[in-house]
Write an enzyme that holds these catalytic residues in place. Sequence first.
Site: not given
Ligand SMILES: *Cc1c(COP(=O)(O)O)cnc(C)c1O
Length: 360
Positions: A102, A172, A196
């Site tokens: 990511w 993030d 998540k």
């Molecule tokens: C799932 C995930 C993303 C992507 O998220 P979206 O909502 O699909 O854009 C980005 N960063 C991390 C750490 C993730 O687990």
Amino acid sequence: MARVYNFAAGPAMMPEPVLARVREELVDWRGHGLSVMEMPFTGPPFVDIAAAARRTLEELVGIPPGYRVLFMHGGAMAQFGLVPLNLLRGREAADYVETGYWSGRAIKEARRYCRVNVAASGGPCGFSRIPPQSEWRLDADAAYCHITANETVNGVEFHETPDIGNVPLVADMTSNFLSRPIDVARFGLIYASAQKNVGPTGLTILVLREELAGGAHPLTPNVFDYGVQAENESMYNTPATFSIYVAGLVFEWIKEQGGLVAMEVASKRKSGKLYDLIDDGGFYRCPVASEARSRVNVCFALADTSLDDRFLDEARGAGLVNLKGHKAVGGFRASLYNAMPEQGVDTLVDFMKDFAGRYG
Ligand SMILES: *Cc1c(COP(=O)(O)O)cnc(C)c1O
């Protein structure tokens, strides 16, 4: 069919009491005669729902003065572009620490907007560790430094918040937000898409240091301008009303469970049980160095990969689903977010012991 233990990385398992509450309130929300998804977003019932969700979140996380919670659209991947658009504020460079899949995606998107300095990368060791801060080479001109607090695909997690001085730290936290206490004051911006560990998809939560709002690039769409959304209480346009409502119920649920400290204790215990089994005996293996292992996405492989399909089939038969690893890395991944009961982990551990006993 009975409910299964769902180890998906996201959209992921929800707390069952929250689903039951949603079902109860779905058609007639608390005697108002309509569903939350039918409510005007500017009307008092929904404004109250959103305000209560934000207040509960602020209380759970302990948001200090000078920070704002924003409810946005577009997922974490939208933030990959919106972070540079909003936070470069006239500068041309930003630092990124590459720790897995990511952060790699975040770097690729940021390169469309600025000069990206990859301050450190776990790439050379196959993302099996977090490069220690002593190895980071930060750019003196960087507008911010971006990290991925938990690498959902690689199963690698920061267990310490880096100290980078006065440059805003951007994280993030999509996959580990609300899984442990957060010292918000150490960050300029935290962002997390909801699907998540928080609730239904369609919602992205930001915790932003207020002084960083308001300097977006002039071509930034208003709906994605942190300053505009902050001024409008995240209601510049129609917010993700239903997702905000359900996320609010999840925040209440976390509070009832004992808050973020309790979530951290549970996540350590749950992941610890699984890592102990993986490290025991050589039938399973985990490529991640022990000090960088994620508590929420446990990645592992079978020493004998010819058994992979059988492992997944038999797991499914035992009510343990979505254990397949991300296609970028293969193997298996058990995502153990807040909503995964300890009983689910115990069932998985028992299954894995039994499987190893039969095929080892
Ligand atoms: C799932 C995930 C993303 C992507 O998220 P979206 O909502 O699909 O854009 C980005 N960063 C991390 C750490 C993730 O687990």
